[in-house]
Design an enzyme around this catalytic site. Structure first.
Site, mmCIF file in Angstrom:
data_model
loop_
_atom_site.group_PDB
_atom_site.id
_atom_site.type_symbol
_atom_site.label_atom_id
_atom_site.label_comp_id
_atom_site.label_asym_id
_atom_site.label_seq_id
_atom_site.Cartn_x
_atom_site.Cartn_y
_atom_site.Cartn_z
ATOM 1 N N PHE A 1 -3.700 9.556 -11.615
ATOM 2 C CA PHE A 1 -4.639 8.739 -10.863
ATOM 3 C C PHE A 1 -5.940 8.484 -11.636
ATOM 4 O O PHE A 1 -6.425 7.346 -11.710
ATOM 5 C CB PHE A 1 -4.956 9.408 -9.525
ATOM 6 N N THR B 1 2.823 0.895 -5.212
ATOM 7 C CA THR B 1 3.401 -0.091 -6.139
ATOM 8 C C THR B 1 2.790 -0.003 -7.526
ATOM 9 O O THR B 1 3.502 0.068 -8.529
ATOM 10 C CB THR B 1 3.169 -1.527 -5.605
ATOM 11 N N SER C 1 -4.796 2.871 4.210
ATOM 12 C CA SER C 1 -4.963 2.139 2.955
ATOM 13 C C SER C 1 -4.935 0.627 3.187
ATOM 14 O O SER C 1 -5.724 -0.127 2.613
ATOM 15 C CB SER C 1 -3.847 2.546 1.982
ATOM 16 N N HIS D 1 7.248 -7.131 -2.503
ATOM 17 C CA HIS D 1 7.099 -6.538 -1.170
ATOM 18 C C HIS D 1 8.113 -7.120 -0.194
ATOM 19 O O HIS D 1 8.046 -6.827 1.008
ATOM 20 C CB HIS D 1 5.699 -6.835 -0.610
ATOM 21 N N LYS E 1 0.813 -1.225 0.000
ATOM 22 C CA LYS E 1 0.000 0.000 0.000
ATOM 23 C C LYS E 1 0.844 1.271 0.000
ATOM 24 O O LYS E 1 0.504 2.279 0.613
ATOM 25 C CB LYS E 1 -0.982 0.017 1.188
#
Length: 332
Positions: free
Chosen positions: A244, A71, A153, A123, A68
């Site tokens: 976005f 990525t 998030s 991750h 979160k």
């Protein structure tokens, strides 16, 4: 190795049948590998061990993040940079196929199929990452993010992601986060481990906040790091198509192709607001103070991050006691 190997899942996960098979194996339970919690079904001790011992090519590009932290935003940016701003790839290939997650069962089995230069995501904390990387010229881009925003998030993502445990109450989740009792372990350990790479020519540390504040300048910086300068027109295309709103509208990037059993977007879209500092709308004063105590202790002696200088504003003294509604799910 700290747990039994999970059954293999087909590497050919470009079909809905394969994805559905994966989603039906999720239990919401975690196993530990060398002390780090991983969700059963998506990961296995075997898949993580495969990544630890995998071969690395000198032109490989790895996106490393704590969950979160931006990525998918970085995957979109790099997908466009590698195609000189041409958006056809991001509009035709799902984001998880453009930059497979190394440590997932399916990702570990599909890395050899990637064309050069391979774009891969992970991750993993530094101590579990591919050993061969550290003796290679392969590049890592590490994206950091204000951990307070990560908490908000992460909480939402835990509500809609089939492989994760129910997060419980906001207070319970915050405590688990601060103790590292969430998937991929402690945020503090993760960033402190990887920040040791700072200064190496094949390592770039960039933050979600920098991307949000100056996407154009950040893309230029990433291009310079990769040795792939772009002209102004191509640069503008990267910025426009990785914004976005563009990602949220792109079916190949917004995860709407996944079944609800894997990611339940009936309770909110995967891509949320794309802003920084939203934690102030959701932390109580007590939660903020508890977080700050742990943060100061854990991060003592580290350099100042962009979010450190922006934390002069206090949270609303009486915010809604719960995290944002399901209609406001996690950021990319």
């Amino acid at each position: 190795m700290d747990g039994p190997a999970e059954p293999r899942i087909p590497a050919l996960w470009d079909t809905q049948e394969n994805i559905l098979e994966l989603s039906q194996k999720l239990s919401g339970e975690y196993f530990r590998y060398k002390g780090i919690p991983f969700p059963v079904g998506i990961y296995s001790p075997e898949s993580i061990r495969m990544v630890e011992n995998a071969d690395v090519q000198d032109d490989d590009i790895f996106i490393i993040t704590y969950p979160k932290s931006g990525t998918n935003w970085m995957i979109e940016i790099l997908s466009l940079i590698l195609k000189d701003g041409d958006p056809s790839w991001i509009h035709s290939v799902p984001i998880w196929k453009r930059a497979p997650w190394c440590e997932t069962i399916m990702g570990a089995l599909s890395l050899s199929d990637q064309t050069s230069p391979r774009l891969m995501s992970s991750h993993l904390p530094i101590q579990l990452f591919t050993k061969a990387f550290f003796n290679s010229k392969a590049k890592v881009i590490y994206v950091g993010r204000n951990p307070r925003d990560v908490v908000v998030s992460f909480y939402h993502y835990s509500k809609i992601a089939g492989q994760l445990k129910d997060p419980g109450t906001p207070d319970q989740f915050l405590q688990n986060f601060l103790k590292g009792e969430v998937q991929f372990g402690s945020w503090f350990d993760h960033i402190k481990g990887w920040i040791r790479m700072q200064g190496k020519e094949n390592f770039l540390f960039i933050t979600y906040e920098e991307l949000q504040q100056d996407l154009h300048g950040s893309v230029k910086r990433i291009c310079q790091f990769l040795g792939r300068p772009l002209g102004e027109e191509a640069l503008g295309s990267v910025v426009a198509h990785s914004a976005f709103g563009a990602m949220k509208a792109n079916a190949m990037s917004n995860y709407t192709l996944l079944p609800p059993s894997l990611l339940d977007q009936r309770h909110g879209a995967f891509l949320r607001k794309g802003v920084c500092g939203d934690w102030k709308n959701h932390f109580t004063v007590a939660q903020s103070e508890a977080f700050d105590r742990v943060y100061r202790e854990q991060m003592r002696g580290l350099p100042t991050f962009p979010w450190d200088v922006s934390e002069d504003a206090s949270p609303d003294p009486d915010p809604s006691p719960s995290p944002p509604e399901a209609s406001e799910p996690p950021n990319p």
